[in-house]
Each structure stands twice: as C-alpha cells, then as structure tokens.
Design a protein around this motif. Structure first.
Motif, PDB file in Angstrom:
ATOM      1  N   LYS A 151      57.843  21.767  57.220  1.00 37.55           N
ATOM      2  CA  LYS A 151      59.010  22.427  56.667  1.00 37.55           C
ATOM      3  C   LYS A 151      60.270  21.731  57.172  1.00 37.55           C
ATOM      4  CE  LYS A 151      59.888  26.041  60.122  1.00 37.55           C
ATOM      5  NZ  LYS A 151      61.313  25.737  60.304  1.00 37.55           N
ATOM      6  N   GLU A 152      61.308  21.816  56.345  1.00 38.00           N
ATOM      7  CA  GLU A 152      62.573  21.191  56.724  1.00 38.00           C
ATOM      8  C   GLU A 152      63.153  21.888  57.942  1.00 38.00           C
ATOM      9  OE1 GLU A 152      66.995  20.294  54.814  1.00 38.00           O
ATOM     10  OE2 GLU A 152      65.379  21.105  53.574  1.00 38.00           O
ATOM     11  N   MET A 153      63.565  21.114  58.930  1.00 39.51           N
ATOM     12  CA  MET A 153      64.197  21.668  60.122  1.00 39.51           C
ATOM     13  C   MET A 153      65.687  21.865  59.861  1.00 39.51           C
ATOM     14  SD  MET A 153      62.472  19.461  63.215  1.00 39.51           S
ATOM     15  CE  MET A 153      62.954  20.675  64.465  1.00 39.51           C
ATOM     16  N   ASP A 154      66.226  22.998  60.315  1.00 37.86           N
ATOM     17  CA  ASP A 154      67.670  23.157  60.242  1.00 37.86           C
ATOM     18  C   ASP A 154      68.291  22.763  61.575  1.00 37.86           C
ATOM     19  OD1 ASP A 154      67.567  25.397  62.015  1.00 37.86           O
ATOM     20  OD2 ASP A 154      67.218  26.738  60.325  1.00 37.86           O
ATOM     21  N   THR A 155      69.611  22.618  61.567  1.00 42.71           N
ATOM     22  CA  THR A 155      70.292  22.116  62.756  1.00 42.71           C
ATOM     23  C   THR A 155      70.123  23.040  63.944  1.00 42.71           C
ATOM     24  OG1 THR A 155      71.917  21.028  61.338  1.00 42.71           O
ATOM     25  CG2 THR A 155      72.501  21.304  63.643  1.00 42.71           C
TER      26      THR A 155
ATOM     27  N   VAL B 182      59.098  14.193  62.847  1.00 45.54           N
ATOM     28  CA  VAL B 182      59.460  13.351  61.704  1.00 45.54           C
ATOM     29  C   VAL B 182      58.290  13.332  60.735  1.00 45.54           C
ATOM     30  CG1 VAL B 182      59.854  10.948  60.972  1.00 45.54           C
ATOM     31  CG2 VAL B 182      61.135  11.902  62.901  1.00 45.54           C
ATOM     32  N   GLU B 183      58.583  13.424  59.440  1.00 40.77           N
ATOM     33  CA  GLU B 183      57.541  13.377  58.415  1.00 40.77           C
ATOM     34  C   GLU B 183      57.614  12.037  57.691  1.00 40.77           C
ATOM     35  OE1 GLU B 183      54.272  14.903  56.381  1.00 40.77           O
ATOM     36  OE2 GLU B 183      55.333  15.736  58.100  1.00 40.77           O
ATOM     37  N   ILE B 184      56.483  11.333  57.616  1.00 32.11           N
ATOM     38  CA  ILE B 184      56.420  10.043  56.931  1.00 32.11           C
ATOM     39  C   ILE B 184      55.283  10.094  55.919  1.00 32.11           C
ATOM     40  CG2 ILE B 184      56.055   7.558  57.188  1.00 32.11           C
ATOM     41  CD1 ILE B 184      57.238   7.761  59.968  1.00 32.11           C
ATOM     42  N   GLY B 185      55.594   9.838  54.655  1.00 32.09           N
ATOM     43  CA  GLY B 185      54.627   9.972  53.575  1.00 32.09           C
ATOM     44  C   GLY B 185      53.598   8.853  53.530  1.00 32.09           C
TER      45      GLY B 185
ATOM     46  N   ALA C 263      63.815  14.020  60.335  1.00 33.41           N
ATOM     47  CA  ALA C 263      63.922  13.177  59.145  1.00 33.41           C
ATOM     48  C   ALA C 263      62.623  13.221  58.340  1.00 33.41           C
ATOM     49  CB  ALA C 263      64.246  11.737  59.534  1.00 33.41           C
ATOM     50  N   VAL C 264      62.745  13.002  57.034  1.00 30.17           N
ATOM     51  CA  VAL C 264      61.596  12.979  56.132  1.00 30.17           C
ATOM     52  C   VAL C 264      61.659  11.697  55.310  1.00 30.17           C
ATOM     53  CG1 VAL C 264      60.442  14.115  54.197  1.00 30.17           C
ATOM     54  CG2 VAL C 264      61.499  15.495  55.994  1.00 30.17           C
ATOM     55  N   VAL C 265      60.553  10.955  55.286  1.00 36.83           N
ATOM     56  CA  VAL C 265      60.448   9.705  54.513  1.00 36.83           C
ATOM     57  C   VAL C 265      59.354   9.899  53.473  1.00 36.83           C
ATOM     58  CG1 VAL C 265      59.920   7.241  54.610  1.00 36.83           C
ATOM     59  CG2 VAL C 265      61.207   8.322  56.479  1.00 36.83           C
ATOM     60  N   GLY C 266      59.673   9.677  52.212  1.00 37.39           N
ATOM     61  CA  GLY C 266      58.734   9.934  51.131  1.00 37.39           C
ATOM     62  C   GLY C 266      57.647   8.885  51.001  1.00 37.39           C
ATOM     63  N   GLU C 267      56.653   9.217  50.178  1.00 42.20           N
ATOM     64  CA  GLU C 267      55.519   8.311  49.961  1.00 42.20           C
ATOM     65  C   GLU C 267      55.989   6.977  49.397  1.00 42.20           C
ATOM     66  OE1 GLU C 267      52.295   9.818  47.715  1.00 42.20           O
ATOM     67  OE2 GLU C 267      52.076  11.658  48.895  1.00 42.20           O
TER      68      GLU C 267
ATOM     69  N   ARG D 209      49.135   9.803  63.416  1.00 43.41           N
ATOM     70  CA  ARG D 209      48.992  10.903  62.461  1.00 43.41           C
ATOM     71  C   ARG D 209      49.503  10.550  61.073  1.00 43.41           C
ATOM     72  NH1 ARG D 209      53.249  14.628  61.731  1.00 43.41           N
ATOM     73  NH2 ARG D 209      55.200  14.112  62.794  1.00 43.41           N
ATOM     74  N   TYR D 210      50.119   9.387  60.924  1.00 46.18           N
ATOM     75  CA  TYR D 210      50.681   9.000  59.636  1.00 46.18           C
ATOM     76  C   TYR D 210      49.740   8.058  58.875  1.00 46.18           C
ATOM     77  CZ  TYR D 210      55.010  10.573  61.882  1.00 46.18           C
ATOM     78  OH  TYR D 210      55.962  11.292  62.544  1.00 46.18           O
ATOM     79  N   GLU D 211      49.640   8.243  57.569  1.00 43.15           N
ATOM     80  CA  GLU D 211      48.929   7.294  56.702  1.00 43.15           C
ATOM     81  C   GLU D 211      49.937   6.296  56.162  1.00 43.15           C
ATOM     82  OE1 GLU D 211      45.747   8.804  54.046  1.00 43.15           O
ATOM     83  OE2 GLU D 211      46.484  10.782  54.644  1.00 43.15           O
ATOM     84  N   ALA D 212      50.540   5.565  57.056  1.00 41.58           N
ATOM     85  CA  ALA D 212      51.624   4.654  56.722  1.00 41.58           C
ATOM     86  C   ALA D 212      51.469   3.376  57.519  1.00 41.58           C
ATOM     87  CB  ALA D 212      52.966   5.318  57.028  1.00 41.58           C
ATOM     88  N   ARG D 213      52.267   2.353  57.162  1.00 45.34           N
ATOM     89  CA  ARG D 213      52.295   1.107  57.941  1.00 45.34           C
ATOM     90  C   ARG D 213      53.526   1.137  58.824  1.00 45.34           C
ATOM     91  NH1 ARG D 213      54.262  -4.292  56.927  1.00 45.34           N
ATOM     92  NH2 ARG D 213      54.611  -3.913  54.710  1.00 45.34           N
ATOM     93  N   ILE D 214      53.313   1.152  60.123  1.00 46.57           N
ATOM     94  CA  ILE D 214      54.408   1.218  61.084  1.00 46.57           C
ATOM     95  C   ILE D 214      54.309   0.001  61.985  1.00 46.57           C
ATOM     96  CG2 ILE D 214      55.457   2.546  62.943  1.00 46.57           C
ATOM     97  CD1 ILE D 214      54.280   5.051  61.590  1.00 46.57           C
ATOM     98  N   GLU D 215      55.308  -0.855  61.923  1.00 44.41           N
ATOM     99  CA  GLU D 215      55.274  -2.127  62.628  1.00 44.41           C
ATOM    100  C   GLU D 215      55.783  -1.972  64.067  1.00 44.41           C
ATOM    101  OE1 GLU D 215      53.794  -4.649  61.643  1.00 44.41           O
ATOM    102  OE2 GLU D 215      53.526  -4.289  59.505  1.00 44.41           O
ATOM    103  N   PRO D 216      55.435  -2.948  64.940  1.00 46.42           N
ATOM    104  CA  PRO D 216      55.854  -2.864  66.349  1.00 46.42           C
ATOM    105  C   PRO D 216      57.371  -2.767  66.494  1.00 46.42           C
ATOM    106  CG  PRO D 216      54.220  -4.596  66.059  1.00 46.42           C
ATOM    107  CD  PRO D 216      54.600  -4.139  64.678  1.00 46.42           C
ATOM    108  N   GLY D 217      57.804  -1.999  67.476  1.00 43.63           N
ATOM    109  CA  GLY D 217      59.221  -1.896  67.775  1.00 43.63           C
ATOM    110  C   GLY D 217      59.954  -0.798  67.028  1.00 43.63           C
ATOM    111  N   ALA D 218      59.287  -0.119  66.093  1.00 40.49           N
ATOM    112  CA  ALA D 218      59.917   1.032  65.438  1.00 40.49           C
ATOM    113  C   ALA D 218      59.976   2.195  66.425  1.00 40.49           C
ATOM    114  CB  ALA D 218      59.138   1.430  64.194  1.00 40.49           C
ATOM    115  N   ILE D 219      61.083   2.929  66.409  1.00 41.94           N
ATOM    116  CA  ILE D 219      61.267   4.074  67.290  1.00 41.94           C
ATOM    117  C   ILE D 219      61.331   5.328  66.434  1.00 41.94           C
ATOM    118  CG2 ILE D 219      62.770   5.175  68.992  1.00 41.94           C
ATOM    119  CD1 ILE D 219      63.736   2.371  69.764  1.00 41.94           C
TER     120      ILE D 219
END
Length: 235
Positions: free
Chosen positions: A2-6, A103-106, A121-125, A88-98
C-alpha cells in the motif's frame, strides 16, 4: 504494497531504533568466546563479527586480551531505515544501487549502478531506473518507463504536506532532468534531458527547458528515438 503517506514515514523514522551497522574482522585466540547479541562467523583464530556498533565495540574491548588484530567497518551512523532485501524483487538490480526498505519494485524492472531509491517509492513493471538516478521518498513511477541517468525525482517526506511525484506509464525522462515535488507526468510523455519540471505534464507531449514547457506532441520520430528495449528487461 500500500502507498505510504508522509505521516507514516515520519512515525516510522521517529519510532525506529537507530542503528550503526558494523562489521569487525578479528583474529586471535577466539575459541570459546561469547559474542552475545552480535553475529560471529568464523573459526578459532579468525572471523567476522557483525551487529550494532555499541554491541560490537563493547565486545572488542571485553575480549581485547584474546584479539591480536581487528579491522572495523561502519557502513552508516544512527540509521533509521535499513536497506531493503533485494532478493524479494523479480527485477534486475545492478551493483552499487542503494534501495531503502519499504520500496516496491515491479517485475522485470531494472535498477542500474549508483541509483538511489528512498523509502515509500514505487517503481512499475519493466521500468528502468538508470545510473545515478535519485527517486525521493514516495515517488511513484509507472510501468515501462525509462528514468535517465542522473535524473532526480523529488521526494516528499519534508514538508509533510507535500504531494508525491507521480509519473505515468511509458514515460521517458532524459538524463539529468529534475522533476519537482507534486508534479504529475502523464502517460507516454517525454521529458527532455536537463529539463526542470515544475508543473504537471499532459500525456503524450514532449517538454524541455527550465522551467520545462511543452514543445510538441510525441510523434513517430520521437518514438523511434525513445522506444524501450525489451531485451534489457529480461531476467
């Protein structure tokens, strides 16, 4: 997720136990030593001790007579939000990413080296977050987007009343562009490299400049230059 509020983020930071993650490489007569709450991986003469700095530091002092050498690495100081578990993500995450926690990553998204993605933050598929991008807290990026190298999508944790940036599906944001808090970018739009976006962007247009202004509609020529490459998003 769910979207987090401030207010939720502020409460999470306020109530979290602040930690100083530490690793200590130790050698000596280590057999049978009690490492308490810290985690120790190693053997009788060498190992790695990890945990919060007050605990690790106290253990190093307590066992000083049995430790012949040590090297301490502190990765952050009084950190309120840990980094996420990228497995936990079905994504490609390269070295050095913080990437912070919450955070949700599609699926099939790509996060390149040096990118920073903050809490909420939310990143779509299928979206690519390119090298050295910054996605601020609660930024919402749609599917099949490309956020170019060095681009900044403003976050909204402070002030608490600010509205998050929302970027629609199929948007291309050029290198070093800046999108300020509260801006909504419509689906299929193109933000030119170096643009500073201070107002909402309609769907299917190209904006450029500082402050950014609409310069034309997206056409076949634009599409031929900005189309995403599906092969880069395969895992």
């Amino acid at each position: 997720m769910k979207e987090m509020d401030t207010e939720e983020i502020i409460r999470l930071i306020r109530e979290s136990k602040k930690r100083t993650p530490t690793r200590a490489f130790v050698s000596g007569d280590l057999k049978g030593l009690d490492w308490g709450e810290a985690k120790f991986v190693g053997g009788a003469d060498f190992g790695v001790l990890s945990g919060d700095w007050p605990i690790v530091g106290e253990l190093l002092q307590r066992h000083a007579s049995r430790i012949t050498a040590s090297e301490v690495e502190v990765t952050s100081r009084n950190s309120a939000i840990p980094l996420t578990d990228v497995t936990r993500y079905e994504a490609r995450i390269e070295p050095g990413a913080i990437i912070r926690d919450r955070v949700e990553i599609g699926k099939n998204a790509v996060v390149m080296m040096g990118a920073v993605i903050n809490i909420g933050a939310v990143v779509g598929e299928g979206t690519m977050i390119d090298m050295n991008c910054v996605l601020g807290g609660r930024a919402r990026i749609g599917a099949k987007c490309h956020i170019g190298a060095g681009a900044v999508v403003a976050g909204v944790v402070e002030p608490a009343s600010a509205t998050p940036v929302v970027i629609g599906d199929g948007v291309l944001v050029g290198a070093n562009a800046v999108i300020l808090e509260g801006v909504q970018v419509g689906a299929g739009a193109v933000v030119a490299a170096g643009a500073v976006v201070t107002e909402d962007v309609p769907p299917g247009v190209v904006v450029a400049g500082s402050p950014a202004r609409v310069i034309k509609r997206v056409d076949e020529k634009t599409t031929s230059k900005t189309g995403i490459v599906e092969d880069l998003r395969k895992i």
